[in-house]
Design an enzyme around this catalytic site. Structure first.
Site, PDB file in Angstrom:
ATOM      1  N   SER A   1     125.802  31.554  23.926  1.00 23.93           N
ATOM      2  CA  SER A   1     124.369  31.376  24.132  1.00 23.93           C
ATOM      3  C   SER A   1     123.826  30.335  23.158  1.00 23.93           C
ATOM      4  O   SER A   1     124.287  29.199  23.155  1.00 23.93           O
ATOM      5  CB  SER A   1     123.661  32.727  23.997  1.00 23.93           C
TER       6      SER A   1
ATOM      7  N   ASP B   1     123.823  34.616  35.430  1.00 22.17           N
ATOM      8  CA  ASP B   1     123.187  34.168  34.190  1.00 22.17           C
ATOM      9  C   ASP B   1     122.174  33.068  34.502  1.00 22.17           C
ATOM     10  O   ASP B   1     122.504  32.093  35.196  1.00 22.17           O
ATOM     11  CB  ASP B   1     124.266  33.642  33.237  1.00 22.17           C
TER      12      ASP B   1
ATOM     13  N   HIS C   1     124.753  37.395  31.579  1.00 18.35           N
ATOM     14  CA  HIS C   1     124.809  36.611  30.355  1.00 18.35           C
ATOM     15  C   HIS C   1     125.478  37.417  29.232  1.00 18.35           C
ATOM     16  O   HIS C   1     125.089  38.540  28.939  1.00 18.35           O
ATOM     17  CB  HIS C   1     123.387  36.218  29.947  1.00 18.35           C
TER      18      HIS C   1
END
Length: 301
Positions: free
Chosen positions: A163, A244, A276
């Site tokens: 991320s 995601d 995600h």
């Protein structure tokens, strides 16, 4: 308190900003656990402060030693959390780094960088760069940390993250390519569900946390082709997840990298039907197992 002070000025995915300057974050503060040694895998860990001003720490994981002089590949890892939450010391990230250490038999240096907006971006980028430079300072075998002096193979260094941490891993590779890092060979970067702009709500949050931003096309948020052409590693491994919201910006980064003129090799892995950072929440999931195995193979290639 004036009732108007409680008025919300900004409401983002991970935080609210009030008129009186208060900031409320979700899932805050993060739960942190101490370093520990695993008697089953032989993986050891410890926390090291590398700087007091600014305050930057790392958690270092050392695999089981086959002999006292063995040298391991080294991974510098940046955790996710929207640049504003989480920690290298949370159970999820401790477990993930420990697993990478044990399965890839690599030293992992997990970065505890300063979080926004208390420490505005680019603090997180600068902290991760400071850690990579600190790691490189051990290549002469006389640095401050014995585990790195004695057991790191500085010809096999990797950066990685998920991320926001994936974004930071890219930035490290870019800095190595443009600034250099004497004593170290950066072999590769692995980016798990990385953030690279393209989602308006998240982009506005990033720009709020980075007062020096240059808009929606800020190169730190959305790296241009010319930046990708000079990243300082040989290989990149990317992961995107089907469910995601960062999937399409991740794929766009992959396509820009391929056409940038960069001389390295890049591979993308897509996990259909996954959320995600699913690998952090259910590490026994077959897709999570496969994701870690892919990273292990990438490291040991």
């Amino acid at each position: 308190m004036d009732l108007t002070d409680s008025e919300i000025l900004h409401e983002f995915r991970f935080l609210k900003v009030f008129k009186d300057g208060r900031v409320e974050k979700i899932s805050w503060p993060p739960v942190k656990i101490p370093p520990s040694d695993d008697p089953i895998t032989g993986v050891r860990s410890k926390d090291v402060r590398i700087s007091n001003e600014p305050e930057i720490s790392v958690r270092i994981f050392l695999p089981k030693l086959p002999d006292p002089t063995h040298k391991f590949s080294l991974i510098v890892y940046m955790h996710g959390g929207g640049f504003s939450m989480m920690s290298a010391f949370t159970p999820h990230y401790d477990r993930h780094a420990r697993r990478l250490t044990g399965e890839s038999t690599s030293i992992v240096v997990s970065v505890e960088y300063r979080l926004a907006p208390e420490h505005p971006i680019p603090a997180c980028y600068d902290d991760s760069w400071a850690v990579l430079r600190w790691v490189a300072a051990h290549s002469t075998r006389d640095g401050a940390e014995p585990w790195l002096n004695d057991h790191a193979d500085f010809s096999r260094v990797f950066v990685g993250g998920d991320s926001a941490g994936g974004n930071m891993a890219h930035t490290l590779a870019y800095r190595v390519g443009t600034i250099g890092l004497p004593g170290v060979k950066l072999v590769g970067a692995f980016l798990i569900h990385p953030y690279f702009g393209g989602v308006e709500a998240d982009d506005k949050m990033w720009m709020y946390m980075c007062p020096t931003n240059s808009g929606f096309d800020d190169p730190r948020m959305k790296p241009p082709v010319e930046d990708l052409a000079v990243i300082g590693c040989e290989r990149v491994l990317m992961f995107v997840a089907g469910n995601d919201h960062l999937r399409e910006p991740g794929r766009a980064y992959y396509e820009r990298l391929k056409r940038s003129g960069w001389k390295g090799s890049v591979e993308i892995v897509e996990n259909e039907g996954q959320e995600h950072c699913f690998h952090l929440h259910d590490p026994t999931n077959e897709n999570a197992v496969a994701l870690v195995k892919k990273i292990v193979d990438f490291i040991n290639q």
